[in-house]
Design an enzyme around this catalytic site. Structure first.
Site, PDB file in Angstrom:
ATOM      1  N   ARG A 188      51.106  34.009  42.290  1.00  0.00           N
ATOM      2  CA  ARG A 188      49.993  34.822  42.814  1.00  0.00           C
ATOM      3  C   ARG A 188      49.719  35.993  41.878  1.00  0.00           C
ATOM      4  O   ARG A 188      48.552  36.297  41.579  1.00  0.00           O
ATOM      5  CB  ARG A 188      50.362  35.310  44.213  1.00  0.00           C
ATOM      6  CG  ARG A 188      49.319  36.161  44.942  1.00  0.00           C
ATOM      7  CD  ARG A 188      49.795  36.356  46.372  1.00  0.00           C
ATOM      8  NE  ARG A 188      49.101  37.403  47.097  1.00  0.00           N
ATOM      9  CZ  ARG A 188      47.988  37.232  47.813  1.00  0.00           C
ATOM     10  NH1 ARG A 188      47.412  36.034  47.854  1.00  0.00           N
ATOM     11  NH2 ARG A 188      47.436  38.218  48.476  1.00  0.00           N
TER      12      ARG A 188
ATOM     13  N   TYR B  26      46.507  45.843  39.901  1.00  0.00           N
ATOM     14  CA  TYR B  26      46.166  45.021  38.737  1.00  0.00           C
ATOM     15  C   TYR B  26      45.090  45.665  37.863  1.00  0.00           C
ATOM     16  O   TYR B  26      44.736  45.136  36.817  1.00  0.00           O
ATOM     17  CB  TYR B  26      45.667  43.644  39.196  1.00  0.00           C
ATOM     18  CG  TYR B  26      46.630  42.906  40.095  1.00  0.00           C
ATOM     19  CD1 TYR B  26      47.723  42.217  39.567  1.00  0.00           C
ATOM     20  CD2 TYR B  26      46.465  42.899  41.483  1.00  0.00           C
ATOM     21  CE1 TYR B  26      48.614  41.537  40.393  1.00  0.00           C
ATOM     22  CE2 TYR B  26      47.352  42.222  42.311  1.00  0.00           C
ATOM     23  CZ  TYR B  26      48.418  41.544  41.759  1.00  0.00           C
ATOM     24  OH  TYR B  26      49.294  40.881  42.579  1.00  0.00           O
TER      25      TYR B  26
END
Length: 366
Positions: A301, A333
């Site tokens: 993921r 991220y």
């Protein structure tokens, strides 16, 4: 489901009609005095009231002012009883409610199941210290999770009026954890993993589940438990997610066609894959790739999300794909974006300087 053995939670101060000892008494000089001595509130003795009504008014106001501490001291339910109450009233409805329930019950055992209202911050901090440095040596993040679970029990029960006090546990600071960049696999590492699965796994389902996680950012359990009806029209719809909301993610047409062929003519409610987490873990070990601790499947993921952002993907789109309720989870991220904080290059005090080469302008003289 646990047996409901906890009390109703109603702990009311003793009324005037059922007190065994009068707190308002007449003095010999014609005045009135009040003497209050109850567990959980400061003792007080006050005299000189001209009338009985004035003394009783003082008594009522004093009891109202200290009602919470009095009821807290009167609440003799154990920590385990409150945990059971929390599970029935709230925890049973959580996606991970059973797991939390087991952890909380073990915490109650480790804390020697004290009277919940009397649990102190010092007791909890000592428990935390013993668990991290003397017993199981669990990591700070795991300890913070357990801390949060226990604090949530008190906060939820207080919100539901089962208790009326704030536990000192809720005021203990969480451990500060050094933030680290989330691990992800490069494309070469992904190819190595997939090839290892293809060559050594006895279950072809493992390869397909791994591919789906890498292509959609799905959690392993979401992909592994897919049913035929969830694969449709070039996309996958994930159900029974952590957030309890469905989400739909499109697939590459070629891959979708191959997956559709692999699914064959299964009925809509038939599962596409068998349980294959064990097969994946064995293949991961055989691949000799460095998997972060506790992320045997979750790194798939992370790899999807990391490559999505590095390839120019939008953070808000990523939030929807991953199903994050809080954008702060997705922002982990953001630093991988090609233009992340690029103004640091353009706006720093040396941005217009010609001395970018350390050797330039330096004398060779001794």
């Amino acid at each position: 489901m646990p047996t409901c053995t906890f009390n109703s939670g109603e702990h009311k101060p003793t009324s005037h009609s059922n007190r065994t000892q009068m707190t308002v008494k007449a003095d010999t000089g014609g005045t009135w005095r009040v003497q209050i001595d109850r567990r959980g509130m400061p003792r007080t003795r006050r005299g000189g009231f001209a009338t009985k009504e004035e003394a009783e008014l003082f008594e009522r106001n004093y009891l109202a002012e200290h009602r919470v501490s009095y009821e807290k001291a009167s609440d003799e339910r154990t920590l385990r009883e409150l945990i059971e109450a929390w599970y029935v009233y709230h925890g049973i409805n959580l996606t991970d409610g059973e797991r939390r329930h087991r952890i909380l019950l073990q915490m109650a055992v480790d804390l020697k199941n004290p009277i919940a209202s009397q649990l102190t911050a010092e007791q909890f901090v000592l428990y935390r210290y013993n668990l991290m440095y003397n017993d199981a040596a669990i990591c700070a993040k795991t300890m913070n999770n357990r801390h949060g679970y226990l604090a949530a029990v008190f906060n939820r029960l207080r919100k539901l009026k089962v208790i009326n006090y704030q536990s000192p546990v809720c005021e203990v600071d969480f451990l500060k954890i050094q933030e680290r960049q989330l691990s992800y696999f490069s494309r070469n590492q992904i190819d190595t993993l997939l090839e290892t699965i293809r060559q050594h796994s006895k279950k072809l389902d493992t390869w397909w589940v791994t591919q789906i996680c890498l292509r959609t950012g799905a959690r392993w359990s979401e992909a592994e438990k897919l049913k035929r009806k969830q694969v449709h029209n070039g996309r996958i719809t994930f159900e029974f997610t952590k957030s309890k909301k469905t989400r739909t993610v499109p697939l590459d047409p070629t891959f979708f066609h191959a997956l559709d062929q692999y699914a064959g003519y299964k009925n809509p409610d038939d599962r596409l894959f068998c349980n294959c987490i064990g097969t994946f873990r064995r293949a991961a070990k055989r691949s000799e790739l460095a998997f972060p601790r506790g992320q045997a499947t979750h790194i798939l993921r992370h790899s999807f999300a990391s490559h999505f952002v590095m390839n120019g993907g939008n953070i808000l789109s990523l939030q929807k794909i991953l199903g994050h309720a809080d954008i702060s989870m997705t922002m982990r991220y953001a630093h991988l974006a090609p233009d992340h904080l690029k103004d640091a290059v353009l706006l720093n005090p040396m941005s217009d300087s010609s001395t970018n080469n350390p050797a330039r302008g330096i004398s060779n003289a001794a």
